[in-house]
Scaffold this active site. Structure first.
Site, PDB file in Angstrom:
ATOM      1  N   LYS A  83       0.853  -1.196   0.000  1.00 14.27           N
ATOM      2  CA  LYS A  83       0.000   0.000   0.000  1.00 14.27           C
ATOM      3  C   LYS A  83       0.886   1.242   0.000  1.00 14.27           C
ATOM      4  O   LYS A  83       1.763   1.399   0.859  1.00 14.27           O
ATOM      5  CB  LYS A  83      -0.878   0.015   1.256  1.00 14.27           C
ATOM      6  CG  LYS A  83      -2.341  -0.122   0.978  1.00 14.27           C
ATOM      7  CD  LYS A  83      -3.086   0.103   2.257  1.00 14.27           C
ATOM      8  CE  LYS A  83      -4.550   0.078   2.057  1.00 14.27           C
ATOM      9  NZ  LYS A  83      -5.271   0.392   3.299  1.00 14.27           N
TER      10      LYS A  83
HETATM   11  C1  E4P Z   1      -8.675   0.649   3.146  1.00 13.25           C
HETATM   12  O1  E4P Z   1      -7.718   0.164   2.567  1.00 13.25           O
HETATM   13  C2  E4P Z   1      -8.549   1.921   3.889  1.00 13.25           C
HETATM   14  O2  E4P Z   1      -7.345   1.955   4.626  1.00 13.25           O
HETATM   15  C3  E4P Z   1      -9.718   2.146   4.790  1.00 13.25           C
HETATM   16  O3  E4P Z   1     -10.883   1.833   4.076  1.00 13.25           O
HETATM   17  C4  E4P Z   1      -9.674   3.530   5.308  1.00 13.25           C
HETATM   18  O4  E4P Z   1     -10.927   4.026   5.470  1.00 13.25           O
HETATM   19  P1  E4P Z   1     -11.490   4.507   6.900  1.00 13.25           P
HETATM   20  O5  E4P Z   1     -10.361   4.442   7.883  1.00 13.25           O
HETATM   21  O6  E4P Z   1     -11.956   5.910   6.642  1.00 13.25           O
HETATM   22  O7  E4P Z   1     -12.598   3.566   7.198  1.00 13.25           O
END
Ligand code: E4P
Length: 214
Positions: A83
């Site tokens: 990521k």
């Molecule tokens: C997914 O890979 C993201 O890290 C995650 O959905 C972040 O979103 P949120 O923390 O706003 O739920």
């Protein structure tokens, strides 16, 4: 559509695996911190459970540091996806990792131009954070729709992971748009199964079945 669980909690992953519909896992530094464990300890636990793509996020903010972290992380398993935040340095890191054959998930995506950069750099996945856009009065699913059109226009192989999902309707809209993946919290994935009329109907069927002569 593939379903990824957005968590680092192995107990949630274990239960979701029992449902037979889990295709992968996405983590981020916030999820890792919530476990109270060391990053590699959590990553190893998750990789031991999940055969599908597991996204692990780098924390460097320069492309060379991101690439070095990625080279290290991918040694943990063939299903590791790196990521990378969609900052300028991250786009260069995605380009470098693509050339090395390392799968990437371009994350923290909030605009079509960022998603275009990710696709041009060869990102395996791009993660528009729909719930966070909705929260500031923008149209999160509208961005997903535009990204899908952009990818189709140019035949990019990048896949969309609809992220920051807040409720089942985000998943439903993602399916209607043709997004490749939805990643969601454990409680939201559970909600996808549930409808009160199904429960009422099943209760009635089973009650009437008791009246059938045996
Ligand atoms: C997914 O890979 C993201 O890290 C995650 O959905 C972040 O979103 P949120 O923390 O706003 O739920």
């Amino acid at each position: 559509m593939k379903f990824f669980l957005d968590t680092a909690r192995v107990e949630e992953i274990k239960e979701a695996l029992e449902w037979g519909i889990l295709d992968g896992v996405t983590t981020n530094p916030t999820h890792i911190a919530a476990t109270g464990k060391k990053f590699r300890e959590v990553a190893e636990e998750i990789l031991a459970l999940v055969d599908g793509p597991v996204s692990l996020e780098v924390v460097s903010t320069n492309w060379k540091g991101m690439v070095e972290e990625a080279k290290d992380l991918v040694k943990m398993g063939e299903n590791v996806v790196i990521k990378i935040p969609l900052i300028r340095e991250g786009v260069r890191a995605v380009k470098e990792l693509t050339e090395l054959g390392i799968k990437t998930n371009a994350t923290l995506n909030f605009s079509l131009s960022q998603a275009l950069m990710a696709a041009k750099a060869g990102a395996t996945y791009v993660s528009p954070f729909v719930g966070r856009l909705d929260a500031v009065g923008e149209d999160g699913m509208g961005l997903v729709e535009k990204i899908k059109l952009m990818l189709d226009n140019y035949g990019f192989q990048t896949q969309i992971i609809v992220s920051a999902v807040r409720h089942p309707m985000h998943v439903v809209e993602a399916a209607l748009i043709g997004a490749h993946v939805s990643t969601m919290r454990f409680d939201i994935m559970k909600q996808l199964f549930e409808h009160p009329l199904t429960d009422i109907g099943l209760k009635m069927f089973l009650s009437d079945w008791e009246k059938v002569p045996k």
